[in-house]
Design a protein around this motif. Structure first.
Motif, mmCIF file in Angstrom:
data_model
loop_
_atom_site.group_PDB
_atom_site.id
_atom_site.type_symbol
_atom_site.label_atom_id
_atom_site.label_comp_id
_atom_site.label_asym_id
_atom_site.label_seq_id
_atom_site.Cartn_x
_atom_site.Cartn_y
_atom_site.Cartn_z
ATOM 1 N N ARG A 27 -11.105 4.116 7.104
ATOM 2 C CA ARG A 27 -10.091 4.898 6.386
ATOM 3 C C ARG A 27 -8.737 4.793 7.067
ATOM 4 N N LEU A 28 -8.749 4.859 8.402
ATOM 5 C CA LEU A 28 -7.492 4.790 9.144
ATOM 6 C C LEU A 28 -6.813 3.441 8.942
ATOM 7 N N VAL A 29 -7.582 2.371 9.010
ATOM 8 C CA VAL A 29 -7.007 1.037 8.794
ATOM 9 C C VAL A 29 -6.409 0.932 7.395
ATOM 10 N N ARG A 30 -7.132 1.401 6.391
ATOM 11 C CA ARG A 30 -6.603 1.346 5.021
ATOM 12 C C ARG A 30 -5.294 2.121 4.912
ATOM 13 N N LYS A 31 -5.278 3.308 5.500
ATOM 14 C CA LYS A 31 -4.081 4.144 5.439
ATOM 15 C C LYS A 31 -2.907 3.475 6.146
ATOM 16 N N MET A 32 -3.157 2.942 7.341
ATOM 17 C CA MET A 32 -2.072 2.316 8.101
ATOM 18 C C MET A 32 -1.603 1.032 7.435
ATOM 19 N N ALA A 33 -2.535 0.262 6.888
ATOM 20 C CA ALA A 33 -2.164 -0.987 6.223
ATOM 21 C C ALA A 33 -1.342 -0.708 4.970
ATOM 22 N N ARG A 34 -1.711 0.325 4.212
ATOM 23 C CA ARG A 34 -0.930 0.693 3.022
ATOM 24 C C ARG A 34 0.467 1.131 3.410
ATOM 25 N N SER A 35 0.547 1.929 4.484
ATOM 26 C CA SER A 35 1.841 2.386 4.956
ATOM 27 C C SER A 35 2.713 1.217 5.381
ATOM 28 N N ASP A 36 2.093 0.247 6.061
ATOM 29 C CA ASP A 36 2.810 -0.938 6.507
ATOM 30 C C ASP A 36 3.317 -1.744 5.314
ATOM 31 N N ALA A 37 2.463 -1.898 4.295
ATOM 32 C CA ALA A 37 2.844 -2.652 3.107
ATOM 33 C C ALA A 37 3.980 -1.976 2.371
ATOM 34 N N ALA A 38 3.924 -0.637 2.287
ATOM 35 C CA ALA A 38 4.971 0.108 1.606
ATOM 36 C C ALA A 38 6.305 -0.021 2.334
ATOM 37 N N ALA A 39 6.259 0.029 3.672
ATOM 38 C CA ALA A 39 7.469 -0.096 4.465
ATOM 39 C C ALA A 39 8.073 -1.486 4.312
ATOM 40 N N THR A 40 7.212 -2.509 4.252
ATOM 41 C CA THR A 40 7.691 -3.874 4.089
ATOM 42 C C THR A 40 8.354 -4.066 2.722
ATOM 43 N N ALA A 41 7.720 -3.492 1.690
ATOM 44 C CA ALA A 41 8.258 -3.606 0.329
ATOM 45 C C ALA A 41 9.603 -2.915 0.195
#
Length: 229
Positions: A214-228
Protein backbone atom coordinates in the motif's frame (compact mmCIF):
# COMPACT_ATOMS: atom_id res chain seq x y z
CA UNK A 1 13.61 9.51 -12.28
CA UNK A 2 13.95 9.12 -8.53
CA UNK A 3 16.70 7.44 -6.52
CA UNK A 4 15.94 4.83 -3.86
CA UNK A 5 18.60 4.00 -1.25
CA UNK A 6 18.01 0.59 0.32
CA UNK A 7 19.94 -0.03 3.55
CA UNK A 8 19.94 -3.44 5.23
CA UNK A 9 21.37 -3.90 8.70
CA UNK A 10 20.30 -7.40 9.76
CA UNK A 11 23.09 -9.79 10.68
CA UNK A 12 21.10 -12.50 8.89
CA UNK A 13 21.95 -12.74 5.21
CA UNK A 14 18.91 -14.48 3.73
CA UNK A 15 15.22 -13.62 3.52
CA UNK A 16 12.62 -15.17 5.77
CA UNK A 17 10.37 -17.37 3.70
CA UNK A 18 13.30 -18.33 1.48
CA UNK A 19 15.68 -19.41 4.24
CA UNK A 20 14.95 -21.04 7.61
CA UNK A 21 17.09 -18.45 9.37
CA UNK A 22 16.39 -15.60 6.98
CA UNK A 23 15.78 -11.98 7.94
CA UNK A 24 12.31 -10.49 8.23
CA UNK A 25 13.58 -6.93 7.74
CA UNK A 26 15.43 -7.95 4.57
CA UNK A 27 12.23 -9.62 3.39
CA UNK A 28 10.44 -6.28 3.72
CA UNK A 29 13.15 -4.18 2.06
CA UNK A 30 13.31 -6.69 -0.80
CA UNK A 31 9.54 -6.50 -1.19
CA UNK A 32 9.57 -2.70 -1.14
CA UNK A 33 12.21 -2.54 -3.87
CA UNK A 34 10.48 -5.20 -5.99
CA UNK A 35 7.14 -3.41 -5.71
CA UNK A 36 8.76 -0.05 -6.48
CA UNK A 37 10.42 -1.47 -9.61
CA UNK A 38 7.01 -2.71 -10.72
CA UNK A 39 5.51 0.79 -10.44
CA UNK A 40 8.55 2.87 -11.38
CA UNK A 41 10.87 0.65 -13.45
CA UNK A 42 13.16 3.48 -14.54
CA UNK A 43 14.00 4.71 -11.05
CA UNK A 44 17.49 4.16 -9.68
CA UNK A 45 17.97 1.64 -6.85
CA UNK A 46 21.13 1.77 -4.74
CA UNK A 47 21.76 -0.93 -2.11
CA UNK A 48 23.92 -0.58 0.99
CA UNK A 49 24.31 -3.66 3.21
CA UNK A 50 25.71 -2.46 6.51
CA UNK A 51 24.70 -5.75 8.12
CA UNK A 52 27.24 -7.57 5.97
CA UNK A 53 29.83 -4.77 5.88
CA UNK A 54 29.51 -2.36 8.78
CA UNK A 55 30.88 1.18 8.53
CA UNK A 56 33.83 1.81 10.78
CA UNK A 57 32.89 3.21 14.20
CA UNK A 58 33.63 6.87 14.80
CA UNK A 59 37.11 7.37 16.27
CA UNK A 60 39.01 10.25 17.83
CA UNK A 61 40.74 10.87 14.50
CA UNK A 62 37.37 10.90 12.73
CA UNK A 63 36.02 13.53 15.12
CA UNK A 64 39.17 15.64 14.78
CA UNK A 65 38.94 15.47 11.01
CA UNK A 66 35.20 16.17 10.85
CA UNK A 67 35.49 19.31 12.95
CA UNK A 68 38.47 20.61 10.96
CA UNK A 69 37.44 22.96 8.12
CA UNK A 70 37.62 21.17 4.78
CA UNK A 71 40.25 23.55 3.40
CA UNK A 72 42.52 22.89 6.39
CA UNK A 73 42.42 19.09 6.46
CA UNK A 74 45.55 17.04 6.13
CA UNK A 75 45.75 13.89 4.01
CA UNK A 76 45.17 11.58 6.98
CA UNK A 77 41.99 13.51 7.80
CA UNK A 78 40.61 13.02 4.30
CA UNK A 79 41.36 9.33 4.62
CA UNK A 80 39.63 9.14 8.01
CA UNK A 81 36.48 10.67 6.48
CA UNK A 82 36.52 8.86 3.13
CA UNK A 83 33.94 6.23 4.07
CA UNK A 84 31.73 8.80 5.74
CA UNK A 85 31.90 11.02 2.65
CA UNK A 86 30.80 8.09 0.49
CA UNK A 87 27.84 7.34 2.77
CA UNK A 88 26.81 11.00 2.98
CA UNK A 89 27.02 11.45 -0.80
CA UNK A 90 24.88 8.34 -1.24
CA UNK A 91 22.29 9.63 1.22
CA UNK A 92 22.16 13.11 -0.32
CA UNK A 93 21.61 11.61 -3.78
CA UNK A 94 18.60 9.58 -2.58
CA UNK A 95 14.98 10.68 -2.70
CA UNK A 96 13.71 7.74 -0.63
CA UNK A 97 15.70 5.91 2.05
CA UNK A 98 14.39 2.41 2.76
CA UNK A 99 16.02 1.20 5.97
CA UNK A 100 15.74 -2.39 7.18
CA UNK A 101 16.38 -2.08 10.91
CA UNK A 102 15.52 -5.11 13.08
CA UNK A 103 15.23 -4.81 16.84
CA UNK A 104 18.29 -6.09 18.71
CA UNK A 105 17.87 -5.91 22.48
CA UNK A 106 15.30 -3.12 22.18
CA UNK A 107 17.41 -0.93 19.89
CA UNK A 108 18.92 -0.85 16.43
CA UNK A 109 21.81 -3.12 15.38
CA UNK A 110 25.28 -1.73 16.12
CA UNK A 111 25.96 -1.73 12.37
CA UNK A 112 23.14 0.74 11.75
CA UNK A 113 24.25 2.94 14.66
CA UNK A 114 27.69 3.08 13.03
CA UNK A 115 25.97 4.13 9.81
CA UNK A 116 24.11 6.94 11.59
CA UNK A 117 27.28 8.12 13.30
CA UNK A 118 28.95 8.38 9.89
CA UNK A 119 26.18 10.35 8.17
CA UNK A 120 25.45 12.85 10.95
CA UNK A 121 28.32 15.13 9.93
CA UNK A 122 28.97 18.72 10.87
CA UNK A 123 29.27 20.82 7.73
CA UNK A 124 27.75 18.10 5.55
CA UNK A 125 24.39 17.08 6.98
CA UNK A 126 24.02 19.62 9.80
CA UNK A 127 25.39 23.09 10.42
CA UNK A 128 26.90 24.44 13.63
CA UNK A 129 27.56 28.03 14.65
CA UNK A 130 27.95 29.19 18.28
CA UNK A 131 26.92 32.69 17.18
CA UNK A 132 23.37 31.37 16.86
CA UNK A 133 23.09 31.23 20.65
CA UNK A 134 21.23 28.44 22.41
CA UNK A 135 20.30 26.68 19.15
CA UNK A 136 23.58 26.50 17.23
CA UNK A 137 22.56 23.54 15.05
CA UNK A 138 20.47 23.35 11.88
CA UNK A 139 19.80 20.66 9.25
CA UNK A 140 21.61 20.77 5.92
CA UNK A 141 19.94 17.89 4.07
CA UNK A 142 17.65 19.28 1.34
CA UNK A 143 13.91 18.97 1.95
CA UNK A 144 11.75 16.43 0.15
CA UNK A 145 13.36 13.15 1.19
CA UNK A 146 11.37 10.28 2.69
CA UNK A 147 12.53 7.67 5.20
CA UNK A 148 10.85 4.25 5.35
CA UNK A 149 11.79 2.16 8.40
CA UNK A 150 11.10 -1.56 7.97
CA UNK A 151 11.66 -3.45 11.19
CA UNK A 152 11.11 -6.81 12.90
CA UNK A 153 10.95 -7.85 16.53
CA UNK A 154 10.59 -11.02 18.53
CA UNK A 155 7.81 -9.88 20.87
CA UNK A 156 4.74 -7.82 20.00
CA UNK A 157 2.92 -4.57 20.86
CA UNK A 158 5.94 -2.27 20.37
CA UNK A 159 3.96 0.26 18.31
CA UNK A 160 2.96 3.74 19.55
CA UNK A 161 0.58 3.54 22.49
CA UNK A 162 0.96 -0.22 22.79
CA UNK A 163 2.04 -2.44 25.70
CA UNK A 164 5.81 -2.33 25.03
CA UNK A 165 6.08 1.02 23.25
CA UNK A 166 8.28 2.39 26.05
CA UNK A 167 10.83 -0.37 25.35
CA UNK A 168 11.05 0.29 21.62
CA UNK A 169 14.18 2.31 20.85
CA UNK A 170 14.41 1.30 17.19
CA UNK A 171 12.17 3.70 15.26
CA UNK A 172 12.63 6.59 17.72
CA UNK A 173 16.39 6.00 17.69
CA UNK A 174 16.44 6.14 13.89
CA UNK A 175 13.94 8.96 13.41
CA UNK A 176 15.61 11.39 15.82
CA UNK A 177 19.01 11.69 14.07
CA UNK A 178 17.39 11.65 10.62
CA UNK A 179 15.09 14.50 11.67
CA UNK A 180 18.10 16.33 13.10
CA UNK A 181 19.72 16.42 9.65
CA UNK A 182 16.47 17.35 7.92
CA UNK A 183 14.58 14.15 7.01
CA UNK A 184 11.22 14.25 8.76
CA UNK A 185 8.83 12.47 6.38
CA UNK A 186 8.87 8.98 7.93
CA UNK A 187 6.89 5.77 7.51
CA UNK A 188 7.08 2.72 9.84
CA UNK A 189 6.20 -0.90 9.13
CA UNK A 190 7.22 -3.86 11.31
CA UNK A 191 6.86 -7.61 11.65
CA UNK A 192 6.24 -8.87 15.19
CA UNK A 193 5.85 -12.22 17.04
CA UNK A 194 9.05 -13.74 15.63
CA UNK A 195 9.91 -15.53 18.89
CA UNK A 196 6.48 -17.17 18.98
CA UNK A 197 6.86 -18.70 15.50
CA UNK A 198 3.15 -19.46 15.25
CA UNK A 199 0.18 -18.28 13.22
CA UNK A 200 0.48 -14.82 14.76
CA UNK A 201 3.90 -14.42 13.15
CA UNK A 202 2.51 -15.48 9.79
CA UNK A 203 -0.37 -13.02 10.17
CA UNK A 204 2.07 -10.24 11.12
CA UNK A 205 4.22 -10.96 8.07
CA UNK A 206 1.17 -10.84 5.81
CA UNK A 207 -0.01 -7.59 7.39
CA UNK A 208 3.42 -5.98 7.04
CA UNK A 209 3.78 -7.07 3.42
CA UNK A 210 0.34 -5.68 2.60
CA UNK A 211 1.33 -2.41 4.30
CA UNK A 212 4.50 -2.25 2.20
CA UNK A 213 2.45 -2.76 -0.97
CA UNK A 214 0.00 0.00 0.00
CA UNK A 215 2.80 2.39 0.89
CA UNK A 216 4.59 1.81 -2.41
CA UNK A 217 1.38 2.38 -4.37
CA UNK A 218 0.68 5.58 -2.45
CA UNK A 219 4.21 6.92 -2.86
CA UNK A 220 4.40 5.95 -6.53
CA UNK A 221 1.07 7.69 -7.25
CA UNK A 222 2.27 10.78 -5.43
CA UNK A 223 5.49 10.73 -7.43
CA UNK A 224 3.59 10.37 -10.71
CA UNK A 225 1.26 13.22 -9.81
CA UNK A 226 4.18 15.49 -8.92
CA UNK A 227 5.91 14.65 -12.20
CA UNK A 228 2.76 15.36 -14.22
CA UNK A 229 2.32 18.69 -12.47
Amino acid sequence: MRSILRIDSSARSGLSGDSRFGSHSRRLTERFVAQWRGHCPHDRIVSRDVGASSPKPVSGNWIHAAFTPANAREAWMEEALAESDELVDELLAADIIVAGVPMYNFGMPAQFKAYIDNIVRVGRTFGFDRARGDVPYWPLVPAGKTLVILSARGDYDYGPGRRLAHMNHVEPGVETPFAYIGITDVHRIAIEYDEFADQRLQASIATAEAAVDRLVRKMARSDAAATAA
